[in-house]
Design an enzyme around this catalytic site. Structure first.
Site, PDB file in Angstrom:
ATOM      1  CD  GLU A  79       4.902  11.192  19.592  1.00 23.93           C
ATOM      2  OE1 GLU A  79       3.594  11.043  19.641  1.00 23.93           O
ATOM      3  OE2 GLU A  79       5.590  10.786  20.228  1.00 23.93           O
ATOM      4  CD  GLU A  81       9.666   8.898  20.547  1.00 22.59           C
ATOM      5  OE1 GLU A  81       8.503   9.611  19.991  1.00 22.59           O
ATOM      6  OE2 GLU A  81       9.413   8.151  21.260  1.00 22.59           O
ATOM      7  CE1 TYR A  91       4.611   3.788  22.892  1.00 21.90           C
ATOM      8  CE2 TYR A  91       2.683   3.461  24.410  1.00 21.90           C
ATOM      9  CZ  TYR A  91       3.880   4.328  23.743  1.00 21.90           C
ATOM     10  OH  TYR A  91       4.098   5.730  24.105  1.00 21.90           O
TER      11      TYR A  91
END
Length: 633
Positions: free
Chosen positions: A302, A327, A414
């Site tokens: 990112e 991203e 995540y």
């Protein structure tokens, strides 16, 4: 005075077409933004030598030349320093840098020492600064871990060399002498000289057109006037071209990949609009991307204004563009507000995974979003099962033993992180939750953060003293305790009902419905493959491949799952496809599990793994090498 501070910045695409600054803006047109340093114990970063509470870097100005033959960069880094009264030294991070000297503002030499090297951290560089608050480090970096130098043969075009970087988590200290910690945000600028005809891009806004810099060379200049975590300073250079996607977005890639990349990324501007609708304005100006050669170790990175993407997301049908949404979401969660240290990686990745799914819902509807959320939930469950529900590594906030820069399972930081936020949203209601999350980004924009700050803000601005709501949310259990709290929001049972029924039917009959497969989404196909029996005969595997076209799929997520299943069953006909895949893809998510699958197959798989890795290792990035080296021994 800063290096290049007087360069005027222009609007438009100019010669490079990528990132530029709004009309009339210059770096010197406003007071430079300086982010705070957090001083609470939970914000301390054990993986930097820096002492930012004493002296910290606020700005980095790079002046570097790229040498593709020597695989090195050389030049200088000018650092602006903020220091407390009486401080006369600043400590920087370095790893493998050859430092020839350090000078002060007037060019006077400054004493410096390079300390003992520490495994995985590099060595501290301590500079005696006295009263000066700007220093210039003169250095070179050969074969830096963050930089991957590709030969022409390793590129899609095959004619020119290529350079790409990957700084996260702590690799940028191998080519930039600065304080390499996510909690020490810095503005930066750069002048990069490269041989013609290569084009350089960075994770900053371009400052005009490239300039002639001697015979056969050009210089490219960039600026980032917003303080970022230093791991977000990124560079790529090669035979690349630009294609505009929208008024503030575009894509770079090698010319032979540009049409496919642009087609896959056609919805980018809509994604930006959807993200802004959810959580407020995009604050970085442009959102450009570069599709890199396949050796890039991650799905995406990112880097502000220049997201780095693996070509493995190109499926031809936009089915894997959740990666792009992820991203992009980092432009808020991770880049705008960043975990202060690696114990709180979930603040970056879990929040972003939740945000990604909301973007997908806005663009592609609730069905696809529910399916992708269900896949994430299953990944979390696998991570919990593998580590054990009581394992400390399954907590979102990692304890010291697990809080290493590359630590934590992706299924936790995540996916459990995303499930946590989805649970809060479910309990408090989407409208209230969205208002709070947008306000969190506003209150802490361009600042580091910790889990404790996140929960304190949630309690103050969302819970607001409601004891019953506090009890329902189980906030501390989610963040600080291992396992999965009992209030976890469950995935929609209808998301994969048809697919799960088909998988159950296959388990009983060993027959597959190819017509149904043809109609399924990419997420449904991944779900089906993940639900198949893990023990299959050669004949059954051959039938699956024949009926579903698995070896010929253009979707790398599906292909990976097929190859993994084949290796688990010692399916010899799949070995050539595995070898081809591992020889052309460097994405760690795919590479490491396939080598693990081979190594787990003893006398059958280990010789294959060692033979393939001996050939493919030189083409992998250091990030991928570091993981696979531990597997193939």
């Amino acid at each position: 005075m800063r290096l290049f501070a007087k360069i005027s910045l222009i609007l438009g695409l100019a010669a490079l077409g990528a990132c530029s600054v709004p009309d009339g803006a210059t770096e010197s047109s406003a007071v430079p933004m300086v982010s705070p340093i957090l001083t609470t114990p939970d914000a301390k970063d054990r993986f930097t030598f820096a002492q930012p509470e004493v002296a910290r870097v606020t700005h980095v100005a790079l002046n570097l030349a790229l040498d593709f033959d020597a695989r090195s960069v050389a030049g200088s880094a000018t650092l602006d320093i903020q220091a407390v009264e009486g401080a006369d030294t600043v400590v920087l991070d370095s790893k493998g840098l050859a430092i020839s000297g350090v000078t002060g503002e007037s060019g006077e030499p400054l004493p410096f020492t390079v300390g003992d090297s520490v495994a995985d951290m590099g060595a501290p560089v301590t500079v005696t600064i006295g009263d000066t608050r700007q220093i210039t480090v003169i250095y070179s970096a050969a074969n830096a871990e963050a930089l991957q130098w590709l030969t022409p043969q390793q590129t899609a075009g095959g004619e020119h060399p290529y350079l790409l970087s990957q700084g996260q988590p702590t690799l940028n200290r191998s080519w930039i002498p600065t304080q390499d910690s996510p909690g020490i945000r810095q503005t930066w600028e750069a002048r990069i000289t490269a041989p013609e005809p290569l084009t350089v891009v960075m994770s900053g806004l371009t400052s005009g057109e490239p300039e002639a810099a001697g015979e056969g060379k050009r210089a490219f200049t960039f600026t980032m006037d917003k303080p970022v975590a230093p791991y977000l300073i990124a560079i790529a250079a090669g035979d690349i071209e630009f294609r505009e996607l929208g008024p503030r977005s575009g894509v770079w890639s090698e010319p032979v990949m540009l049409d496919r990349a642009a087609a896959e990324l056609a919805d980018t501007e809509k994604m930006i609009d959807a993200a802004e609708k959810l959580y407020g304005p995009y604050r970085w100006g442009r959102y450009d991307m570069i599709v890199l050669p396949p050796s890039f170790p991650y799905g995406g990175m990112e880097n502000p204004v220049m997201t780095f993407l693996t070509p493995t997301f190109i499926a031809g049908d936009k089915s894997l563009t959740g990666l792009v949404a992820h991203e992009l979401a980092h432009s808020w969660s991770g880049n705008l507000v960043t975990n202060a240290n690696w114990a709180d990686s979930w603040l970056n990745e879990g929040t972003t995974s939740y945000f990604e799914n909301r973007i997908i819902e806005e663009l592609y509807g609730t069905r696809r979003a529910a399916q992708e959320a269900a896949l994430g939930f299953a990944t979390m469950q696998e991570a919990l099962a593998e580590s054990g529900m009581d394992a400390p590594v399954t907590a979102l906030h990692l304890a010291e033993a697990e809080a290493v820069p590359d630590g934590g399972a992706s299924g936790i930081i995540y996916d459990k992180g995303a499930v946590f936020l989805r649970t809060v949203e479910t309990i408090v209601g989407r409208e209230k939750f969205d208002a709070w999350l947008e306000s969190w980004f506003d209150r802490h924009a361009f600042e580091p953060a910790t889990s404790a700050m996140f929960l304190a803000d949630m309690r103050e601005n969302l819970v607001k003293g409601d004891a019953e709501l506090e009890a329902k949310l189980m906030l501390d259990e989610w963040v600080y305790e291992p396992g999965l709290p009992s209030n976890a929001a469950q995935p929609d049972p209808a998301a994969f009902a048809e697919v799960d029924t088909a998988a159950e039917s296959y388990a009983e009959t060993r027959k597959v419905d190819s017509a149904a497969w043809a109609k399924w989404t990419a997420a449904e196909r991944q779900r089906f493959l993940s639900k198949l029996p893990r023990s299959l005969t050669d004949a059954q595997l051959a039938a699956l491949d024949r009926d579903l076209g698995l070896s010929k799929t253009g979707n790398n997520e599906v292909l990976f799952l097929w190859l993994e299943l084949a290796l688990e069953n010692r399916y010899d006909p799949a070995v050539p496809a595995v070898e081809k895949f591992l020889g052309t893809v460097g994405r760690r998510k795919f590479v490491a599990p396939l080598f693990e699958a081979l190594m787990e197959q003893g006398s059958w798989g280990q010789p294959i793994a060692k033979r393939i890795y001996a050939k493919t290792r030189p083409a992998y990035h250091a990030v991928t090498q570091g993981t696979v080296d531990k597997v193939v021994q």
